[in-house]
Design a protein around this motif. Structure first.
Motif, PDB file in Angstrom:
ATOM      1  N   ASP A  11      22.124  44.631   8.216  1.00 20.53           N
ATOM      2  CA  ASP A  11      21.041  43.850   8.797  1.00 20.53           C
ATOM      3  C   ASP A  11      21.392  42.376   8.913  1.00 20.53           C
ATOM      4  O   ASP A  11      20.531  41.519   8.874  1.00 20.53           O
ATOM      5  CB  ASP A  11      19.771  44.024   7.966  1.00 20.53           C
ATOM      6  CG  ASP A  11      19.988  43.678   6.497  1.00 20.53           C
ATOM      7  OD1 ASP A  11      21.134  43.349   6.132  1.00 20.53           O
ATOM      8  OD2 ASP A  11      19.018  43.755   5.725  1.00 20.53           O
ATOM      9  N   GLU A  34      30.350  39.217  12.286  1.00 20.44           N
ATOM     10  CA  GLU A  34      29.101  39.530  11.600  1.00 20.44           C
ATOM     11  C   GLU A  34      28.995  38.698  10.332  1.00 20.44           C
ATOM     12  O   GLU A  34      29.982  38.477   9.629  1.00 20.44           O
ATOM     13  CB  GLU A  34      28.995  41.005  11.221  1.00 20.44           C
ATOM     14  CG  GLU A  34      27.651  41.323  10.554  1.00 20.44           C
ATOM     15  CD  GLU A  34      27.508  42.747  10.037  1.00 20.44           C
ATOM     16  OE1 GLU A  34      26.359  43.161   9.762  1.00 20.44           O
ATOM     17  OE2 GLU A  34      28.529  43.427   9.888  1.00 20.44           O
ATOM     18  N   THR A  68      26.131  40.522  23.159  1.00 18.93           N
ATOM     19  CA  THR A  68      24.832  40.521  22.484  1.00 18.93           C
ATOM     20  C   THR A  68      24.904  39.779  21.158  1.00 18.93           C
ATOM     21  O   THR A  68      25.954  39.727  20.513  1.00 18.93           O
ATOM     22  CB  THR A  68      24.335  41.951  22.222  1.00 18.93           C
ATOM     23  OG1 THR A  68      25.259  42.626  21.356  1.00 18.93           O
ATOM     24  CG2 THR A  68      24.182  42.730  23.512  1.00 18.93           C
ATOM     25  N   SER A  70      22.492  39.674  17.636  1.00 20.76           N
ATOM     26  CA  SER A  70      21.364  40.332  16.985  1.00 20.76           C
ATOM     27  C   SER A  70      21.262  39.910  15.529  1.00 20.76           C
ATOM     28  O   SER A  70      22.273  39.654  14.868  1.00 20.76           O
ATOM     29  CB  SER A  70      21.529  41.864  17.038  1.00 20.76           C
ATOM     30  OG  SER A  70      21.653  42.318  18.361  1.00 20.76           O
ATOM     31  N   LYS A  73      17.462  44.179  13.690  1.00 21.91           N
ATOM     32  CA  LYS A  73      17.104  44.909  14.904  1.00 21.91           C
ATOM     33  C   LYS A  73      16.603  43.990  16.017  1.00 21.91           C
ATOM     34  O   LYS A  73      16.183  44.465  17.074  1.00 21.91           O
ATOM     35  CB  LYS A  73      16.038  45.959  14.575  1.00 21.91           C
ATOM     36  CG  LYS A  73      16.517  47.032  13.608  1.00 21.91           C
ATOM     37  CD  LYS A  73      15.414  48.039  13.319  1.00 21.91           C
ATOM     38  CE  LYS A  73      15.893  49.115  12.355  1.00 21.91           C
ATOM     39  NZ  LYS A  73      14.817  50.089  12.041  1.00 21.91           N
ATOM     40  N   THR A  74      16.649  42.673  15.787  1.00 13.62           N
ATOM     41  CA  THR A  74      16.124  41.711  16.763  1.00 13.62           C
ATOM     42  C   THR A  74      17.240  41.146  17.626  1.00 13.62           C
ATOM     43  O   THR A  74      18.207  40.579  17.100  1.00 13.62           O
ATOM     44  CB  THR A  74      15.401  40.549  16.044  1.00 13.62           C
ATOM     45  OG1 THR A  74      14.368  41.067  15.219  1.00 13.62           O
ATOM     46  CG2 THR A  74      14.818  39.571  17.053  1.00 13.62           C
ATOM     47  N   ARG A  75      17.126  41.298  18.936  1.00 14.87           N
ATOM     48  CA  ARG A  75      18.082  40.698  19.865  1.00 14.87           C
ATOM     49  C   ARG A  75      17.763  39.216  20.033  1.00 14.87           C
ATOM     50  O   ARG A  75      16.726  38.849  20.576  1.00 14.87           O
ATOM     51  CB  ARG A  75      17.994  41.393  21.225  1.00 14.87           C
ATOM     52  CG  ARG A  75      18.740  42.703  21.330  1.00 14.87           C
ATOM     53  CD  ARG A  75      20.231  42.520  21.552  1.00 14.87           C
ATOM     54  NE  ARG A  75      20.551  41.816  22.770  1.00 14.87           N
ATOM     55  CZ  ARG A  75      20.704  42.393  23.967  1.00 14.87           C
ATOM     56  NH1 ARG A  75      20.521  43.701  24.100  1.00 14.87           N
ATOM     57  NH2 ARG A  75      21.024  41.680  25.027  1.00 14.87           N
ATOM     58  N   ASP A  77      19.745  36.927  21.689  1.00 19.05           N
ATOM     59  CA  ASP A  77      20.207  36.329  22.942  1.00 19.05           C
ATOM     60  C   ASP A  77      19.170  36.426  24.048  1.00 19.05           C
ATOM     61  O   ASP A  77      19.354  35.867  25.119  1.00 19.05           O
ATOM     62  CB  ASP A  77      21.521  36.971  23.389  1.00 19.05           C
ATOM     63  CG  ASP A  77      21.430  38.485  23.493  1.00 19.05           C
ATOM     64  OD1 ASP A  77      21.215  38.994  24.601  1.00 19.05           O
ATOM     65  OD2 ASP A  77      21.558  39.150  22.451  1.00 19.05           O
ATOM     66  N   ARG A  78      18.062  37.124  23.784  1.00 17.95           N
ATOM     67  CA  ARG A  78      16.976  37.207  24.763  1.00 17.95           C
ATOM     68  C   ARG A  78      15.826  36.254  24.422  1.00 17.95           C
ATOM     69  O   ARG A  78      14.830  36.212  25.138  1.00 17.95           O
ATOM     70  CB  ARG A  78      16.428  38.635  24.790  1.00 17.95           C
ATOM     71  CG  ARG A  78      17.442  39.683  25.248  1.00 17.95           C
ATOM     72  CD  ARG A  78      16.886  41.083  25.075  1.00 17.95           C
ATOM     73  NE  ARG A  78      17.760  42.098  25.635  1.00 17.95           N
ATOM     74  CZ  ARG A  78      17.554  43.401  25.524  1.00 17.95           C
ATOM     75  NH1 ARG A  78      16.486  43.836  24.867  1.00 17.95           N
ATOM     76  NH2 ARG A  78      18.391  44.265  26.054  1.00 17.95           N
TER      77      ARG A  78
END
Length: 251
Positions: A11, A34, A68, A70, A73-75, A77-78
């Motif tokens: 995570d 990561e 990407t 993240s 579980k949250t992206r 880059d958006r």
């Protein structure tokens, strides 16, 4: 190629083949890394290698052309910058960006956007103590503090958000050896508390002392990754960036 994980899937903050362009210049070229909770990852390389660009991409200042980013579980880059911050990403800057005319306490409180309510003075003092900021008066203007204290105040402000990931952009710049020693202890303390840390730094002895893993960039590309000792022995890294003296500092 999938993101290269430091300690397996999980995570943490994950960058998977992130590419960032400035017009016709490719500032990051398919960079993957990561940052797991409770680990410190060093990001090193020569000036212009893309280190601050990577931080700006993570925090929403720049939009990747591909790849990407993240957090769990949250992206990211958006998301817009403030949503990235609320997701749990905090940062400091190469050049200090405090609110110089505001008080020390108000600077810390400005970072507490993920907490409910306003930080009481005791909570502010606790954060300042953790960041080894030495001030007699919480109401004193932040801009009047000595340089090293301002550096650490910026870290205290970042910690006020209780971040999942802390991005430090050359935090030791301009610090003397005593101040750097305090910074070393602070970074390890932050990691022990469960926060993942990305350290962009030119002080190789600091990188060697605190980092579990190091990623090396050159012209926007990853040229090496591994433990500080492994990276310090990499001939390509020595030639492109470290030189023999800096490499010795990391061993």
């Amino acid at each position: 190629m999938a993101a290269v994980l430091v300690n397996g899937a999980g995570d943490g903050l994950v960058l998977d083949r992130v590419t960032v362009n400035y017009g016709g210049v490719r500032a990051l070229d398919a960079v993957s890394l990561e940052i797991r909770p409770a680990t410190v990852v060093g990001l090193i390389g020569p000036n212009g290698a893309g280190k601050t660009t990577l931080i700006n991409a993570v925090t929403g200042i720049l939009r990747p052309a591909s790849g990407t980013i993240s957090l769990g579980k949250t992206r990211l880059d958006r998301l817009s910058q403030h949503r990235v911050a609320r997701a749990g990403v905090a940062r400091t800057y190469q050049n200090i960006r405090l609110f110089g005319t505001l008080s020390v306490a108000d600077n810390v409180r400005a970072g507490a956007y993920r907490r409910r309510g306003t930080l009481a003075d005791d909570a502010v003092r606790e954060l300042l103590t953790r960041a080894t900021v030495q001030v007699a008066d919480l109401r004193g203007q932040a801009g009047t503090l000595p340089y090293g204290e301002q550096r650490r105040l910026e870290i205290a402000r970042a910690l006020a958000s209780d971040p999942k990931v802390l991005l430090l952009d050359e935090p030791a710049a301009g610090m003397n050896p005593r101040e750097t020693g305090g910074l070393r202890a602070l970074i390890r303390d932050v990691a022990r508390s469960g926060t993942g840390v990305l350290l962009v730094e030119h002080d190789m002895s600091l990188v060697a002392a605190v980092c579990d893993h190091v990623v090396v960039l050159n012209f926007g590309e990853t040229i090496a990754r591994g433990t500080p000792t492994q990276v310090a022995r990499d001939p390509g890294v020595i030639e492109a960036y470290l030189g023999t003296n800096a490499a010795a500092d990391m061993r």
